[in-house]
Scaffold this motif. Structure first.
Motif, mmCIF file in Angstrom:
data_model
loop_
_atom_site.group_PDB
_atom_site.id
_atom_site.type_symbol
_atom_site.label_atom_id
_atom_site.label_comp_id
_atom_site.label_asym_id
_atom_site.label_seq_id
_atom_site.Cartn_x
_atom_site.Cartn_y
_atom_site.Cartn_z
ATOM 1 N N MET A 1 0.833 -1.210 0.000
ATOM 2 C CA MET A 1 0.000 0.000 0.000
ATOM 3 C C MET A 1 0.864 1.255 0.000
ATOM 4 S SD MET A 1 -3.227 -0.698 2.551
ATOM 5 C CE MET A 1 -3.634 1.055 2.481
ATOM 6 N N LEU A 2 1.894 1.256 0.844
ATOM 7 C CA LEU A 2 2.783 2.414 0.902
ATOM 8 C C LEU A 2 3.484 2.626 -0.435
ATOM 9 C CD1 LEU A 2 4.124 4.628 2.658
ATOM 10 C CD2 LEU A 2 5.897 2.952 3.229
ATOM 11 N N PHE A 3 3.964 1.545 -1.018
ATOM 12 C CA PHE A 3 4.679 1.639 -2.285
ATOM 13 C C PHE A 3 3.768 2.200 -3.373
ATOM 14 C CE2 PHE A 3 6.101 0.076 -6.374
ATOM 15 C CZ PHE A 3 7.467 0.292 -6.334
ATOM 16 N N TYR A 4 2.549 1.694 -3.457
ATOM 17 C CA TYR A 4 1.648 2.141 -4.517
ATOM 18 C C TYR A 4 1.290 3.614 -4.371
ATOM 19 C CZ TYR A 4 -2.585 2.829 -7.232
ATOM 20 O OH TYR A 4 -3.522 3.333 -8.096
ATOM 21 N N PHE A 5 0.828 3.996 -3.194
ATOM 22 C CA PHE A 5 0.332 5.358 -3.028
ATOM 23 C C PHE A 5 1.450 6.397 -2.989
ATOM 24 C CE2 PHE A 5 -3.456 3.113 -1.398
ATOM 25 C CZ PHE A 5 -4.400 3.736 -2.182
ATOM 26 N N LYS A 6 2.586 6.026 -2.438
ATOM 27 C CA LYS A 6 3.648 7.025 -2.265
ATOM 28 C C LYS A 6 4.663 7.017 -3.395
ATOM 29 C CE LYS A 6 6.480 9.112 1.329
ATOM 30 N NZ LYS A 6 6.757 9.140 2.784
ATOM 31 N N TYR A 7 4.900 5.860 -4.017
ATOM 32 C CA TYR A 7 6.024 5.759 -4.946
ATOM 33 C C TYR A 7 5.642 5.413 -6.384
ATOM 34 C CZ TYR A 7 8.418 5.767 -0.503
ATOM 35 O OH TYR A 7 8.860 6.115 0.744
ATOM 36 N N ALA A 8 4.372 5.106 -6.645
ATOM 37 C CA ALA A 8 3.979 4.764 -8.011
ATOM 38 C C ALA A 8 4.285 5.905 -8.974
ATOM 39 C CB ALA A 8 2.490 4.403 -8.054
ATOM 40 N N ASN A 9 3.923 7.134 -8.588
ATOM 41 C CA ASN A 9 4.182 8.272 -9.465
ATOM 42 C C ASN A 9 5.672 8.449 -9.744
ATOM 43 O OD1 ASN A 9 1.462 8.996 -9.682
ATOM 44 N ND2 ASN A 9 1.546 10.282 -7.846
ATOM 45 N N PHE A 10 6.500 8.244 -8.712
ATOM 46 C CA PHE A 10 7.946 8.411 -8.854
ATOM 47 C C PHE A 10 8.497 7.436 -9.897
ATOM 48 C CE2 PHE A 10 12.178 6.865 -7.579
ATOM 49 C CZ PHE A 10 12.911 8.036 -7.690
ATOM 50 N N PHE A 11 8.148 6.167 -9.776
ATOM 51 C CA PHE A 11 8.693 5.174 -10.699
ATOM 52 C C PHE A 11 8.122 5.338 -12.106
ATOM 53 C CE2 PHE A 11 9.673 3.042 -6.654
ATOM 54 C CZ PHE A 11 11.008 2.741 -6.882
ATOM 55 N N LEU A 12 6.858 5.687 -12.208
ATOM 56 C CA LEU A 12 6.273 5.899 -13.528
ATOM 57 C C LEU A 12 6.850 7.147 -14.201
ATOM 58 C CD1 LEU A 12 2.567 4.933 -12.763
ATOM 59 C CD2 LEU A 12 4.148 3.715 -14.270
ATOM 60 N N ASP A 13 7.074 8.203 -13.429
ATOM 61 C CA ASP A 13 7.701 9.410 -13.972
ATOM 62 C C ASP A 13 9.088 9.089 -14.525
ATOM 63 O OD1 ASP A 13 5.670 11.232 -13.559
ATOM 64 O OD2 ASP A 13 6.356 11.788 -11.550
ATOM 65 N N ASN A 14 9.865 8.320 -13.758
ATOM 66 C CA ASN A 14 11.221 7.996 -14.199
ATOM 67 C C ASN A 14 11.212 7.026 -15.372
ATOM 68 O OD1 ASN A 14 13.545 9.121 -12.312
ATOM 69 N ND2 ASN A 14 11.775 8.728 -11.006
ATOM 70 N N ALA A 15 10.250 6.091 -15.377
ATOM 71 C CA ALA A 15 10.132 5.186 -16.522
ATOM 72 C C ALA A 15 9.752 5.958 -17.781
ATOM 73 C CB ALA A 15 9.085 4.112 -16.227
ATOM 74 N N SER A 16 8.873 6.939 -17.630
ATOM 75 C CA SER A 16 8.475 7.772 -18.763
ATOM 76 C C SER A 16 9.658 8.586 -19.283
ATOM 77 C CB SER A 16 7.330 8.706 -18.346
ATOM 78 O OG SER A 16 6.917 9.518 -19.415
ATOM 79 N N ALA A 17 10.452 9.137 -18.350
ATOM 80 C CA ALA A 17 11.628 9.912 -18.752
ATOM 81 C C ALA A 17 12.643 9.040 -19.479
ATOM 82 C CB ALA A 17 12.262 10.551 -17.524
ATOM 83 N N MET A 18 12.841 7.813 -19.016
ATOM 84 C CA MET A 18 13.770 6.898 -19.668
ATOM 85 C C MET A 18 13.279 6.543 -21.060
ATOM 86 S SD MET A 18 16.487 6.123 -17.904
ATOM 87 C CE MET A 18 16.984 4.524 -18.545
ATOM 88 N N SER A 19 11.983 6.297 -21.171
ATOM 89 C CA SER A 19 11.407 5.965 -22.473
ATOM 90 C C SER A 19 11.603 7.105 -23.463
ATOM 91 C CB SER A 19 9.918 5.643 -22.313
ATOM 92 O OG SER A 19 9.313 5.391 -23.557
ATOM 93 N N SER A 20 11.356 8.333 -23.007
ATOM 94 C CA SER A 20 11.538 9.495 -23.873
ATOM 95 C C SER A 20 13.006 9.680 -24.254
ATOM 96 C CB SER A 20 11.011 10.755 -23.181
ATOM 97 O OG SER A 20 9.635 10.640 -22.895
ATOM 98 N N PHE A 21 13.897 9.420 -23.319
ATOM 99 C CA PHE A 21 15.329 9.584 -23.568
ATOM 100 C C PHE A 21 15.811 8.667 -24.692
ATOM 101 C CE2 PHE A 21 19.774 8.408 -22.709
ATOM 102 C CZ PHE A 21 20.371 9.663 -22.689
#
Length: 491
Positions: A88-108
């Motif tokens: 629960m903590l991982f999903y609510f607190k860190y999902a955005n962080f990992f998805l943001d970084n995955a999106s940035a890597m994909s764009s890179f």
């Protein structure tokens, strides 16, 4: 709902205390639980059902774990409970962080960026997750038997004074108080609790809020235009803001607990008089430090491993501590930064500091101030640019890569004329209170102000007068100012 709001001070708290003191002892837990549910629902109604469901699931799992005879089944229920809470903590607190970084890597790498609906962070999830984990692990280790009453368990998790920002109260610390608080149900304890609450309110409202206004202005200014001295003023303002904001809130929580008959652990002990970063973490956010030590550092091997492994463990724990504070690279860097200085302490700095004596407070404080820049800046690159200005180096202009301030928000940098008398007075007052316990005998004397047990008439009158004065001053500020941020509300 924060403790320093008019809603809490003039409506919620008086109504709660009147009802809580009016009902017989057997109904006090029910009143406290209903008030805690209402308190949470006021700011997080959309998450209340999920939160309550997680409490029910933990209670059931822990009952099964305690009843299991086979050790393997005990471990299974322990693992399910840990995965549920951490998940629960991982999903609510860190999902955005990992998805943001995955999106940035994909764009890179030339791919398309990810799109998703941002996950909203529930109020206080970090603190009540730690407490659910504490309860589960302590029962598994045999430190305490599980509570028989589901309602008492829910009260432990949801008790509103500690719900939003701690202190992190481990189950064994108040296990007996959940069912019997008669030992601390005295007039002296209530008076000491009210005084403690008002001290915290004064620290938060009269010092932290004033520091916050200037810290926000400086950190949101174009860093390449900031004079070096002004950058230092901004860092110092935030250094005192975060201390008086968080320690003030902890004081209010401890005071509210005493008003209800609970004895919560202390969370701060004059951290800026520390003579090393090691000592700083023994004085700052004490309940988090103990939690990390007992549930992460010691299970990783603690001090029993060879030095190289010990340093890895220290760094791991503090990187995780930084990540717990916030899902961003600057928080991770802040944790790694403190882990780095802790390793240097063990390698040679502690020996050097012992030779310096009390003067070692100065380099420790400077290290701490620089660390708070990493904590405060919106991005890691913004923090590094701000630190460069503090060192007198030229920081890049926004179009050269510094991204702490969005281009649409351009605020002229403050100059010395901007800092009014109130700011300098509160900065001096904050420095005085932050460093006044530099001598151990002063520290013991000041800590005795919070002791209750049996108070003399003279001391009771002094505490009552002090509480009333702080209430009047704080309430006057709250009513006349709409600026009332709370840093740890988002953690």
């Amino acid at each position: 709902m924060v403790f320093s709001s008019t809603l809490f001070l003039f409506y919620f708290l008086p109504a709660f205390l009147l009802l809580y003191y009016a009902v017989p002892a057997r109904l006090k837990n029910a009143v406290a639980l209903l008030a805690s549910i209402g308190f949470y629902a006021w700011g997080g109604l959309s998450f209340l059902a999920l939160f309550l469901a997680s409490v029910v699931a933990n209670f059931v799992l822990i009952r099964y774990m305690d009843a299991a005879v086979d050790q393997g089944r005990k471990r299974l229920f322990l693992l399910i409970s840990i995965v549920l809470n951490v998940g629960m903590l991982f999903y609510f607190k860190y999902a955005n962080f990992f998805l943001d970084n995955a999106s940035a890597m994909s764009s890179f790498f030339g791919g398309s960026g990810l799109t998703w609906e941002k996950v909203v962070l529930p109020i206080g999830i970090s603190f009540f997750t730690f407490e659910k984990l504490t309860y589960t692990i302590d029962v598994y280790r045999g430190v305490n038997k599980p509570l028989k009453s589901f309602w008492d368990f829910m009260l432990y998790i949801m008790l509103f004074p500690k719900m939003i920002a701690g202190p992190i109260v481990r189950f064994h610390e108040i296990a007996g108080q959940l069912t019997d608080r008669s030992q601390f149900d005295t007039i002296d304890e209530k008076l000491a609790g009210m005084f403690r609450f008002m001290v915290g309110l004064g620290k938060k409202v009269l010092i932290a809020n004033v520091m916050a206004e200037q810290a926000d202005r400086i950190f949101s200014s174009p860093v390449h235009e900031l004079p070096t001295a002004v950058a230092w003023v901004g860092a110092l303002a935030y250094t005192f803001q975060i201390y008086f904001d968080f320690s003030g809130y902890s004081d209010m929580a401890v005071g509210l607990g005493r008003l209800m008959g609970f004895q919560f652990p202390e969370n701060f002990n004059s951290p800026y008089v520390s003579r090393s970063i090691t000592e700083f973490w023994q004085r700052w956010h004490i309940t988090l430090g103990r939690w990390m030590r007992d549930y992460l550092y010691i299970p990783l091997g603690g001090n029993r491993v060879k030095p190289s492994r010990l340093y890895v463990n220290l760094w791991t724990v503090f990187i995780l501590s930084g990540f717990w504070h916030g899902a961003a690279w600057n928080f991770i860097a802040w944790g790694a930064y403190h882990g780095f200085w802790l390793i240097l302490d063990r390698l040679f700095l502690l020996r050097l500091y012992r030779r310096l004596g009390a003067l070692s407070i100065v380099p420790t404080f400077v290290i701490t101030v620089a660390g708070w820049v990493l904590f405060r800046a919106e991005t890691l690159s913004g923090a590094l640019a701000f630190l460069a200005r503090m060192l007198g180096q030229a920081a890049p202009a926004p179009d050269a890569g510094w991204d702490a301030t969005p281009a649409a928000v351009v605020i002229p940098p403050p100059d010395w004329r901007f800092f009014d008398t109130q700011f300098w007075a509160m900065l001096a007052l904050g420095a005085f209170f932050a460093f006044m316990n530099v001598a151990p005998f002063l520290e013991r004397r000041n800590l005795s102000l919070y002791a209750a047990h049996t108070l003399s008439l003279r001391r009771s009158v002094a505490l009552g007068f002090g509480a009333a004065l702080l209430l009047v001053l704080s309430a006057s500020y709250i009513i006349s100012n709409s600026f009332n941020p709370f840093i740890y509300f988002r953690f």
